[in-house]
Design an enzyme around this catalytic site. Structure first.
Site, PDB file in Angstrom:
ATOM      1  N   HIS A 105       0.821  -1.208   0.000  1.00  0.00           N
ATOM      2  CA  HIS A 105       0.000   0.000   0.000  1.00  0.00           C
ATOM      3  C   HIS A 105       0.853   1.255   0.000  1.00  0.00           C
ATOM      4  O   HIS A 105       1.898   1.328   0.651  1.00  0.00           O
ATOM      5  CB  HIS A 105      -1.030  -0.007   1.130  1.00  0.00           C
ATOM      6  CG  HIS A 105      -0.507   0.065   2.527  1.00  0.00           C
ATOM      7  ND1 HIS A 105      -0.268   1.258   3.167  1.00  0.00           N
ATOM      8  CD2 HIS A 105      -0.213  -0.906   3.426  1.00  0.00           C
ATOM      9  CE1 HIS A 105       0.143   1.024   4.408  1.00  0.00           C
ATOM     10  NE2 HIS A 105       0.205  -0.283   4.593  1.00  0.00           N
ATOM     11  N   ASP A 163       5.828   1.450   7.387  1.00  0.00           N
ATOM     12  CA  ASP A 163       4.442   1.048   7.125  1.00  0.00           C
ATOM     13  C   ASP A 163       3.771   2.036   6.169  1.00  0.00           C
ATOM     14  O   ASP A 163       3.230   3.048   6.620  1.00  0.00           O
ATOM     15  CB  ASP A 163       3.664   0.987   8.437  1.00  0.00           C
ATOM     16  CG  ASP A 163       2.237   0.503   8.248  1.00  0.00           C
ATOM     17  OD1 ASP A 163       1.942  -0.088   7.186  1.00  0.00           O
ATOM     18  OD2 ASP A 163       1.434   0.718   9.160  1.00  0.00           O
ATOM     19  N   GLU A 213      -5.291   1.799   2.194  1.00  0.00           N
ATOM     20  CA  GLU A 213      -5.204   0.613   3.059  1.00  0.00           C
ATOM     21  C   GLU A 213      -5.429   0.993   4.513  1.00  0.00           C
ATOM     22  O   GLU A 213      -6.124   0.281   5.256  1.00  0.00           O
ATOM     23  CB  GLU A 213      -3.833  -0.045   2.888  1.00  0.00           C
ATOM     24  CG  GLU A 213      -3.702  -1.428   3.535  1.00  0.00           C
ATOM     25  CD  GLU A 213      -3.164  -1.396   4.957  1.00  0.00           C
ATOM     26  OE1 GLU A 213      -3.048  -2.469   5.572  1.00  0.00           O
ATOM     27  OE2 GLU A 213      -2.871  -0.295   5.464  1.00  0.00           O
ATOM     28  N   GLU A 214      -4.840   2.109   4.919  1.00  0.00           N
ATOM     29  CA  GLU A 214      -4.930   2.513   6.320  1.00  0.00           C
ATOM     30  C   GLU A 214      -6.338   2.942   6.715  1.00  0.00           C
ATOM     31  O   GLU A 214      -6.653   3.027   7.904  1.00  0.00           O
ATOM     32  CB  GLU A 214      -3.948   3.654   6.600  1.00  0.00           C
ATOM     33  CG  GLU A 214      -2.482   3.308   6.368  1.00  0.00           C
ATOM     34  CD  GLU A 214      -1.916   2.342   7.387  1.00  0.00           C
ATOM     35  OE1 GLU A 214      -2.691   1.811   8.211  1.00  0.00           O
ATOM     36  OE2 GLU A 214      -0.695   2.112   7.353  1.00  0.00           O
ATOM     37  N   ASP A 247       3.681  -5.960   3.322  1.00  0.00           N
ATOM     38  CA  ASP A 247       3.344  -4.837   4.200  1.00  0.00           C
ATOM     39  C   ASP A 247       4.268  -4.873   5.418  1.00  0.00           C
ATOM     40  O   ASP A 247       4.176  -5.793   6.233  1.00  0.00           O
ATOM     41  CB  ASP A 247       1.881  -4.968   4.629  1.00  0.00           C
ATOM     42  CG  ASP A 247       1.330  -3.716   5.294  1.00  0.00           C
ATOM     43  OD1 ASP A 247       2.118  -2.803   5.580  1.00  0.00           O
ATOM     44  OD2 ASP A 247       0.111  -3.662   5.526  1.00  0.00           O
ATOM     45  N   HIS A 274       2.592   3.426  13.336  1.00  0.00           N
ATOM     46  CA  HIS A 274       1.526   4.435  13.237  1.00  0.00           C
ATOM     47  C   HIS A 274       1.846   5.694  14.045  1.00  0.00           C
ATOM     48  O   HIS A 274       0.942   6.322  14.601  1.00  0.00           O
ATOM     49  CB  HIS A 274       0.179   3.846  13.675  1.00  0.00           C
ATOM     50  CG  HIS A 274      -0.432   2.968  12.635  1.00  0.00           C
ATOM     51  ND1 HIS A 274      -1.699   2.457  12.740  1.00  0.00           N
ATOM     52  CD2 HIS A 274       0.040   2.518  11.445  1.00  0.00           C
ATOM     53  CE1 HIS A 274      -1.974   1.726  11.678  1.00  0.00           C
ATOM     54  NE2 HIS A 274      -0.929   1.747  10.876  1.00  0.00           N
TER      55      HIS A 274
END
Length: 502
Positions: free
Chosen positions: A276, A288, A320-321, A349, A443
């Protein structure tokens, strides 16, 4: 960044959210050309992979993430941001240098994106360590709201779970049974001014409300440990004044998947791999999933040195997130005939977590489309052949393989870990630090270039190259596709993307 003009053009494409541009299959009328290149070879393709080149791309991606600073006040590549538009431009312009080898397609679709600019939750006189849910609305007028804390019965999925004094309250709701969005909506319908969902397992809780509802209220996630003292006080009849504030936006945006497919090879038998292109709003997302995106891009620049027997299709998903939006949309647009041309899908990923483990999705044929286990074994055989340890991780719908396996396409992938806790046994297997997340910056703003373990990244990129080369050369011994529906039981899970939704 290759071209400001292409950034402007691609940004304009993503902004026109009202116009859908479904992926067009390659032109099959032209004969497959005879290629002067040698046939793809796994060892030779792997030999092109070097950590220095990956690091150089990571540094470029971080510069692109800084395009998000003006709107988000920090680097980010979340969909709808200049950082993500710049990412798309970088991918597209790099691939365009090999347009004689690949058919390159854009696929634009509508998505919902949110951003939280600030939040606070106070119970009594204590400020709580609570995380606003993704896609949460703000408190009314983006101003603080005040009301008593009220404990909701059961899991807050049914209107009868909400006591009569819910109106004007902050609802405290146990996780479970239904989605976070359903809980927020039920609380709003019952008159709550905000909602707090507490975990039913140890640890903090973050997630997404998914599709917006006019009844959603500002919603937080809270750990079970932090919630328990207040639950006991409420059960004892105490009154707990509460303060809640969220400043956020939730809006529609257009965004874009990028697909590159080899012109050569059997166009009816394709090996597909994806990662992604977006990050969360909170940070630049270099591990990520900058690492997955750049792994595929680096391989894509070397594959044109070779010819292939089976077509190779590479994808960079958007959204994606926000809940696997890009991959879901892509699979939903496939006709049955186009679906059947994809022999397998491989998901990449997070390839370089700093406290890494070599993780393989435990994809088994009895639970997933036939062929998933053969792919799983290809990964484990590679690690074993290199004298390396590996672990199996749940194949639970958490990344972009989800839509593929639900539509009969075998799937699998590898990763190096997110917010999970590394055990002492895993330290003995891989090194690192026990008791810490595999990626302590998962994140977060610190997911920058320094957050990537280059040893793991180079090794895993070689494995990705091996997986692509193996099936680009031959599907001998790999199960044939029999239909677009999976005969195996794909379990429901609390994930749809990296965030919990229930």
């Amino acid at each position: 960044m290759k071209s400001l003009l292409s950034l402007v053009l691609l940004s304009s494409l993503a902004a026109v959210s009202a116009v859908q541009q479904p992926l067009q299959p390659p032109n099959h009328e032209a004969p497959i050309r005879t290629s002067p290149q040698p046939l793809v070879d796994s060892e030779k393709l792997q030999a092109h992979i070097h950590a220095d080149n990956l690091l150089k791309r990571a540094k470029e991606l971080y510069k692109i993430a800084q395009l998000g600073v003006e709107e988000y006040h920090h680097p980010t590549r979340v969909i709808g941001s200049n950082g993500h538009r710049g990412t798309l431009d970088y991918l597209y312009s790099t691939l365009s240098e090999y347009s004689d080898y690949y058919d390159i397609s854009n696929q634009t679709f509508d998505a919902i994106v949110g951003n939280v600019f600030g939040s606070r939750l106070i119970f009594g006189s204590s400020q709580m360590s609570a995380a606003p849910m993704s896609l949460t609305p703000p408190t009314p007028g983006k101003e603080p709201v005040y009301g008593p804390l009220v404990l909701v019965d059961n899991e807050g999925c049914d209107p009868s779970d909400y006591p009569k004094n819910t109106t004007g309250s902050v609802s405290l709701i146990r996780r479970g049974i239904c989605s976070f969005g359903a809980k927020s909506e039920a609380a709003g319908r019952a008159g709550a001014i905000a909602a707090v969902v507490y975990n039913n397992y140890p640890g903090s809780l973050s997630g997404t409300l998914e599709s917006p509802s006019k009844y959603h209220v500002a919603t937080f996630g809270l750990s079970n440990e932090d919630a328990q003292p207040y639950i006991k006080d409420l059960q004892a009849g105490k009154i707990i004044p509460s303060y809640a504030w969220i400043d956020s936006i939730v809006r529609k945006t257009g965004t874009t998947n990028i697909i590159a497919q080899t012109k050569g090879g059997d166009q009816d038998n394709c090996v597909m791999a994806g990662g992604h292109s977006d990050s969360v709003s909170e940070g630049p997302g270099i591990n990520d999933d900058g690492t997955g995106s750049l792994t595929l891009l680096e391989i894509a620049t070397h594959l044109p040195k070779y010819s292939v027997e089976n077509c190779v299709r590479l994808a960079w998903w958007a959204g994606e997130e926000e809940g696997l939006l890009g991959s879901d949309y892509y699979v939903s647009q496939l006709s049955p005939e186009e679906n059947m041309k994809i022999r397998l899908f491989m998901d990449y990923d997070m390839m370089a977590s700093p406290n890494y483990a070599y993780q393989v999705y435990d994809a088994r044929n009895e639970r997933n489309p036939n062929g998933s286990q053969e792919l799983r074994d290809l990964y484990t055989d590679f690690y074993t052949a290199h004298g390396l340890n590996y672990t199996y991780i749940p194949f639970d719908g958490r990344s972009d393989y989800d839509a593929f396996i639900k539509h009969g396409i075998p799937g699998g992938g590898i990763a190096t870990g997110a917010e999970g806790i590394k055990t002492r046994a895993e330290v003995a297997m891989f090194g690192g630090t026990a008791g810490q997340w595999y990626d302590p910056c998962y994140h977060q703003l610190c997911d920058d270039v320094s957050n990537c373990n280059l040893t793991a990244w180079e090794l895993n990129t070689k494995l990705v190259a091996h997986s692509i080369a193996t099936y680009a050369l031959s599907f001998d011994g790999f199960p044939k596709r029999t239909g677009i529906k999976s005969d195996s039981a794909v379990e429901d899970s609390p994930y749809h993307g990296p965030d919990l939704f229930m």
